[in-house]
Design an enzyme around this catalytic site. Structure first.
Site, short mmCIF file in Angstrom:
data_model
loop_
_atom_site.label_atom_id
_atom_site.label_comp_id
_atom_site.label_asym_id
_atom_site.label_seq_id
_atom_site.Cartn_x
_atom_site.Cartn_y
_atom_site.Cartn_z
CG LEU A 169 -2.18 -1.00 1.11
CD1 LEU A 169 -0.85 -2.31 2.22
CD2 LEU A 169 -2.89 -0.79 2.41
CG PHE A 185 1.19 7.71 7.34
CD1 PHE A 185 0.28 8.38 6.50
CD2 PHE A 185 0.90 7.58 8.64
CE1 PHE A 185 0.68 9.41 7.56
CE2 PHE A 185 0.47 8.57 8.84
CZ PHE A 185 0.03 9.37 8.54
N GLY A 186 2.00 4.88 4.45
CA GLY A 186 2.69 2.88 3.52
C GLY A 186 2.57 1.76 4.52
CB SER A 187 1.59 -0.30 5.83
OG SER A 187 0.10 -0.14 5.34
NE ARG A 188 4.45 -7.85 2.70
CZ ARG A 188 5.67 -9.03 2.58
NH1 ARG A 188 6.72 -7.90 2.07
NH2 ARG A 188 5.56 -10.46 2.75
#
Length: 417
Positions: free
Chosen positions: A298, A383-386
């Protein structure tokens, strides 16, 4: 004359009233169950928003029993139900006393609990015996300091032990917190008949778009900082920085409505993003079972609300320590992560919410014992992640590959064999 089983104390009504939004939240478990079911509303009153919401949630084959707090209201409540017409009156009955009630799949307390901790405990103990195995008790309590004589603290304690979901309803006067309690385990197959539940504490922007409550809070903080800066530094434009930041901050927490596929063999994406890998592996954190793992990255521009890829019962949730490598890198395998373990009719399924270089906060909203419908929201990562979805390797066939774009709750990433 009141005959409420606690003597009317825990269920007594003061200035707290339940509006339409709170009533829909109380009856949410009833509304999302698509199978034939029986519900029980205790402390029902004439003109009650809770009774109206419960009736609206009924499907053909459902039944509803109402127990008024005051025996003198029985006749008037029966007349009110009759006025709804034969479709409702055939499915809804009003009884004189709680002991005459049959066990129900959902028991709803029709007014906020405002008594003492002991009164609340007695109330819950008394109503628990009217639940079928795996049934849910829904109860509201004022969410303001001093709003109860101890009932709020007792409900929080009960939720820690038996809670399977809850929501804060701010658009009520005063705000109330709704708890959903399950005292006995639900059969895993029950999740297959549920529709996704909506968090009513999120803020609707349009019909198909909400802002998660985390985003509402973050935007409010940004606007508060802007107001404080403008008041203390007159003539300065510094206040524009937090004021302008409020919009993208809120947008990051956007929560769009998604159409979940009806196909019972479909496994949907747990998040928006780009597929990083599809592989068969064993993960020592999950035992010796071989899984099919589908990992999705993401970016900060993706929707970060996480959804359950399958229908199932939450049987475990744990967090592993680790680093904060960039989520698209192989090293992210060892980042801090939260694992949600689901029992399903197809076997054990796991969703891992992994942090990234920027993402350091995982929000999880599916307590152990709760049932999740396919595509239902259960948390988010800031925020940005997986997100990684682990499926039984011998039961699932992947339908996506590396580089594919997916939408959480809508894109089919695999299919049960």
């Amino acid at each position: 004359m009141s005959y409420f089983p606690t003597g009317g104390t825990a269920g007594s009504r003061g200035p707290v009233r339940l509006g339409d939004r709170a009533a829909r939240t109380l009856t949410a478990e009833l509304a999302r169950d698509n199978a034939e079911k029986h519900a029980l509303v205790v402390d029902a009153t004439i003109g009650s928003t809770v009774v109206t919401a419960a009736i609206d949630a009924l499907l053909p084959g459902d039944t509803l029993t109402l127990v008024p707090n005051d025996v003198d209201q029985v006749a008037a409540l029966r007349a009110e139900i009759t006025a709804h017409g034969p479709w409702v009156s055939e499915r809804v009955r009003v009884i004189d006393s709680l002991p005459a009630a049959d066990p129900a799949d959902t028991v709803i307390i029709g007014s906020p609990v405002t008594g003492s901790a002991d009164d609340a405990r007695t109330l819950l103990d008394g109503l628990g015996k009217y639940l079928t195995d795996g049934g849910v008790l829904a109860v509201a309590v004022p969410a303001v300091p001093g709003g109860t004589a101890g009932a709020a603290a007792e409900l929080d304690r009960q939720a820690a032990l038996f809670g399977v979901g809850g929501d804060l309803v701010l658009r009520n006067t005063p705000p109330v917190r709704v708890h959903r309690l399950r005292f006995t385990p639900a059969h895993v197959g029950r999740a297959d008949r549920l529709g996704p539940a909506m968090r009513t504490s999120s803020m609707p922007v349009t019909r198909g778009m909400h802002i998660d409550s985390n985003g509402v809070a973050a935007a409010a903080i940004a606007l508060g900082l802007a107001a404080a800066a403008r008041a203390t530094r007159r003539g300065s434009k510094l206040w524009l920085v937090p004021a302008l930041a409020a919009v993208p901050v809120a947008a990051f927490f956007r929560d769009p409505q998604r159409d979940v596929p009806d196909d019972p063999s479909a496994v949907v994406a747990a998040s928006d993003g780009r597929v990083l890998s599809v592989e068969r592996l064993r993960d020592e954190r999950l035992g010796a079972t071989e899984f099919l793992r589908i990992a999705v990255f993401l970016s900060v521009l993706d929707v970060h609300v996480n959804r359950s890829p399958v229908a199932g019962r939450v049987v475990d949730h744990f967090v592993t320590d680790g680093g904060f490598a960039a989520a698209m890198k192989p090293a992210a395998e060892h980042n801090v992560a939260a694992y949600t373990v689901l029992d399903t009719t197809h076997g054990r399924v796991v969703v891992a919410q992994r942090t990234g270089m920027v993402a350091r906060r995982i929000v999880h909203r599916a307590p152990v014992g709760s049932l999740l419908a396919r595509g239902e929201r259960f948390g988010l990562i800031r925020f940005g992640s997986r997100t990684d979805v682990y499926l039984p390797a011998d039961r699932a066939e992947p339908l996506v590959g590396s580089g594919d774009r997916v939408l959480g709750g809508a894109s089919v990433i695999a299919r049960w064999r």
